[in-house]
Each structure stands twice: as C-alpha cells, then as structure tokens.
Design an enzyme around this catalytic site. Structure first.
Site, PDB file in Angstrom:
ATOM      1  N   SER A 242       0.780  -1.267   0.051  1.00  0.00           N
ATOM      2  CA  SER A 242       0.110   0.102  -0.005  1.00  0.00           C
ATOM      3  C   SER A 242       0.796   1.256   0.028  1.00  0.00           C
ATOM      4  O   SER A 242       1.835   1.513  -0.962  1.00  0.00           O
ATOM      5  CB  SER A 242      -1.125  -0.037   1.089  1.00  0.00           C
ATOM      6  OG  SER A 242      -1.974   1.018   1.105  1.00  0.00           O
ATOM      7  N   ASP A 334      -9.131  -4.714  -5.906  1.00  0.00           N
ATOM      8  CA  ASP A 334      -8.334  -3.687  -5.073  1.00  0.00           C
ATOM      9  C   ASP A 334      -9.195  -2.606  -5.099  1.00  0.00           C
ATOM     10  O   ASP A 334      -9.164  -1.844  -6.025  1.00  0.00           O
ATOM     11  CB  ASP A 334      -6.896  -3.536  -5.432  1.00  0.00           C
ATOM     12  CG  ASP A 334      -6.283  -2.569  -4.128  1.00  0.00           C
ATOM     13  OD1 ASP A 334      -6.861  -1.914  -3.281  1.00  0.00           O
ATOM     14  OD2 ASP A 334      -5.030  -2.773  -3.994  1.00  0.00           O
ATOM     15  N   HIS A 369      -7.005  -5.834  -1.602  1.00  0.00           N
ATOM     16  CA  HIS A 369      -6.004  -4.878  -1.318  1.00  0.00           C
ATOM     17  C   HIS A 369      -5.156  -5.609  -0.242  1.00  0.00           C
ATOM     18  O   HIS A 369      -3.992  -5.588  -0.487  1.00  0.00           O
ATOM     19  CB  HIS A 369      -6.465  -3.508  -0.815  1.00  0.00           C
ATOM     20  CG  HIS A 369      -5.382  -2.371  -0.503  1.00  0.00           C
ATOM     21  ND1 HIS A 369      -4.881  -1.943  -1.497  1.00  0.00           N
ATOM     22  CD2 HIS A 369      -4.780  -2.055   0.831  1.00  0.00           C
ATOM     23  CE1 HIS A 369      -3.637  -1.035  -1.055  1.00  0.00           C
ATOM     24  NE2 HIS A 369      -3.946  -1.130   0.573  1.00  0.00           N
TER      25      HIS A 369
END
Length: 444
Positions: A242, A334, A369
């Site tokens: 991330s 995601d 994600h």
C-alpha cells in the site's frame, strides 16, 4: 438418530508450526457415515473471538481427513486443507468490521480445533465437543532473534534468522495505518532473510514532534541495516504494501544512498510527486479527496485518489530508470489503491525504457488490497483510522474470500522464490533455504 461415538480421536499435525505452514487434521474412531463439524476458534490479542467451521461425513472406516475430504458446508466448502484458518471470521456478537492482526510475534497464534457431532452452524460454546486440540502457529521460528532498533531516531525492529549469518536483508514497510507491524518481517526472518520492520508514519519521533519523517529517515534505516555485522550489506531489498509500496518505488529509483538488490510492491502505485516527502505525498492524496467514494454500506473507497494515472512525469516515479528486479503483487479487485492500473502503466513504461526484463507481475482476479502471508483471514472491509486526521472510517479493501486466500498463498510462495533468487542467488538460496526450512519447522 446418529450413534454417539464414545472415543473420537482428533489429531492435528504439526500441532506447532509457522503460520505459513500447512497442517493436517484427522478425525478417527467415528461410526461410518457419521456427520461431524470441525470447528476452529481463535481469541485474538484485541479480545475478539474468531471462528471457522466445516461439515464432513466420515468414510466407511469412520475417518475424516480434512486434507482430502470435501467440506459439505460451513465457512468454506470443498477440499480445503487450510480452510479453517483462512475462513476465520468474527464470532457473531463481536464488533463489526474487525481485522485480525498479530502484534506480539513473540507469542503464538493459538487456535482450538474441535469436533462436534452433527452439522452445526452456531452455539458451539454451548455444547461439549467430542474432541479438541490446541494448535500453535508462530511468526517467529525457533532461533530467530528480535532486536529493537532505536538508534538514529528510528522506531524499528530487526529480525535475524537462526545462525551466525551474515544474512541478506530487507526493509519491510506497511501502509497508511501506521504502527510498528512485525508479523511479516518475523516470518521472513524465519525463512532466512534478516528483516527490518520500520514504523515511518507513527514513529516515536513523529509522536514527540508532531512532524512526519523526511526521506532521510528511510536512508538512516538502510544504513543501520547495511552496517549491521550479521547483514550482507550488498544484498538488501525493500518490500512495501500500500503506502509502503509508494515509498519503495521512490527509493528504488531515486535514492543515492539506498541501493537495492530487488524491490517488491504489494498493492501499491508509482503515482506520487517524485520530489515529495511523506507529508507531501499525503498532501497529494488529500488534494484528490474529492475522488473518494462511499458505497451503499457506508464503506470508503479510496482507489480513485490516484486516478487517472497521470501523464505528467513529475507525478509518477520513472520506473524506466530502475536497475534492480521488481515484483508487483496486484489484486484485481483492489478497492483501496489503483494497483491494477498502476501495474499496467509500470509495465508500459519499463517496456519503452528497455528494462521490462526486470519486472515480474503477479496479478490475481477477485483478490483485494490486503494481500498478506498465507492463511491470514480475508476481510473485505474493516475499521480504519487515517494517520493524518485520525478520522475513523470503514475502508473497503475488496476481494472475494476464496480467490483472495488463493492469491495470498500463491503470492507468498513466489515472493520467497523471488527474494531467494535476488538476495541469496539461486544456487546458494536453494541450499540455504532448504536447510533453514528443516530447522524452522522443528518446534520443540
């Protein structure tokens, strides 16, 4: 009515092991055709209970083998050896939107595996199981050393593999939630790679001054790692997920200090002001806050903050200049970062620059994600507190449970191979990691 067996036998092997190590569950001594529910219960560090369960029918020898027999219902179905871990979910009555995080890696994740009569779906705590076993899943293998790092103003933890070393190493960067997260670094050390878990959003120095760290903070972490006597200073990687991947791209391409042997981006993006600090990158995201979406379940979707992928070279890392191997791990569902769009643009940029031979892309349909180590329970949305404003929201991460769990297992296996080849070298790595694997799975 089913005949009630008196001496059901339950075995889980190995009963102690690493969290990414598979176990086998065997139920024996039941009547042929007997229906059972195999149940897993975990009490997490934050005080919440998680459970998973599956329905089985014993064969004509009175046996259920979870590794070979199909679940007929429950939190998963079909033949799923590790389904009782990756399908764990909060027990009804817990708070909504929880995420399971192991913060103290010096203690095991304890899971109680039990067998109940019949095909049950609720009320497990209100009845006695036919048999039960407590299993331990560890992030730290025997012999792995945990070394807190505070020099140079850092908030970090170094995990050193068992043995004298020196070892290849890695800087491990987590995402926008901050905190010092040690689970992945300790597991990497259990596989022979010295790993430095680095808190760069909420470190002590930021808490004390109220100011976000500058880029030099990351370079100091690299130097501390490079100069450690048990680290091979010429073989250091960086792994980010991330927002941590955003920083990984920056240093892999532009830093004059950080010289990486390879880099890994999990659910990340190269989009950022290329001369920016951590604060300036956050400000860039906030500037696009109008692109935030809220779905019908009041879940926050941030993936559009970096879309469309800019054409202005001042706002995306020039991966065409990359000189070390790069692995991208992408969940195609995601909902937090535009990882699929970023991966496409990165591939095109590197092809134009002639360095696409350095690129490996792992792209997973219906994965979200939070692509974490194997058997970590999938959560599609969770509570989240933003670092800057401390705003509490429910963040939508995306992903479908089975596909996401498959992605986590596959990506982790290929990630370890990628790191082995680029940090150890293929021949040395195969020998060393085979030796380490024999050691780390021996829990006394």
């Amino acid at each position: 009515m089913q005949k009630n067996p008196c001496c059901v036998k339950l075995s889980v092997q190995p009963s102690r092991g690493l969290v990414d190590e598979k176990f086998s569950i065997l139920v024996q001594n039941t009547p042929p055709g007997f229906q059972v529910t195999v149940h897993a219960l975990h009490h997490s560090e934050d005080g919440h209970d998680w459970e998973a369960f599956a329905h089985y029918t014993a064969n004509n020898t009175g046996t259920v083998n979870v590794s070979e027999d199909p679940s007929l219902g429950g939190t998963y179905s079909g033949v799923e050896q590790m389904g009782l871990l990756w399908s764990l979910r909060p027990v009804p009555g817990n708070k909504p939107w929880l995420r399971m995080r192991k913060m103290n890696v010096q203690t095991p994740m304890e899971v109680t595996i039990s067998v109940y009569q019949g095909h049950q779906t609720e009320g497990f705590t209100d009845q006695a199981p036919l048999a039960g076993v407590v299993v331990e899943r560890w992030y730290m293998a025997p012999g792995v050393r945990r070394v807190p790092i505070t020099e140079e103003g850092l908030t970090a933890t170094l995990f050193l593999p068992s043995g004298p070393g020196p070892f290849p190493a890695l800087i491990d960067l987590w995402g926008g939630g901050g905190q010092l997260v040690e689970s992945r670094a300790s597991l990497l050390a259990s596989h022979g790679i010295a790993a430095l878990a680095l808190d760069y959003l909420t470190p002590k120095i930021t808490v004390e001054t109220g100011k976000m760290v500058e880029n030099e903070y990351f370079e100091k972490a690299y130097k501390v790692l490079e100069q450690h006597p048990q680290v091979l200073g010429s073989r250091i990687a960086m792994l980010g997920i991330s927002f941590g991947a955003v920083m990984t791209f920056k240093f892999a391409v532009y830093s004059e200090v950080i010289k990486l042997s390879c880099a890994v981006s999990v659910s990340g993006s190269h989009v950022q002001p290329i001369d920016g600090s951590v604060k300036q990158i956050f400000d860039y995201l906030i500037k696009n806050a109008g692109n935030t979406r809220i779905n019908e379940e009041n879940q926050t979707i941030w993936r559009d903050l970096l879309l469309p992928i800019p054409t202005d070279p001042a706002f995306k890392v020039d991966v065409g200049r990359l000189k070390c191997p790069l692995m991208l791990v992408v969940g195609e569902d995601d909902q937090n970062f535009p990882a699929p769009e970023s991966a496409k643009d990165i591939k095109e940029m590197m092809e134009r620059a002639g360095n696409s031979h350095l690129l490996t892309v792992l792209s997973y349909p219906n994965a979200g994600h939070l692509i974490e180590p194997p058997y970590t329970p999938h959560v599609r949305a969770t509570n989240f507190v933003t670092v800057g404003s401390r705003q509490k929201v429910v963040a939508l991460w995306g992903g479908e449970m089975v596909a996401h769990s498959r992605a986590q297992e596959d990506a982790w296996r290929k990630l370890l191979v990628f790191l082995r080849e680029n940090l150890y070298g293929t021949n040395l790595g195969a020998t060393s990691l085979s030796h380490l694997q024999r050691k780390v799975t021996t829990f006394n």
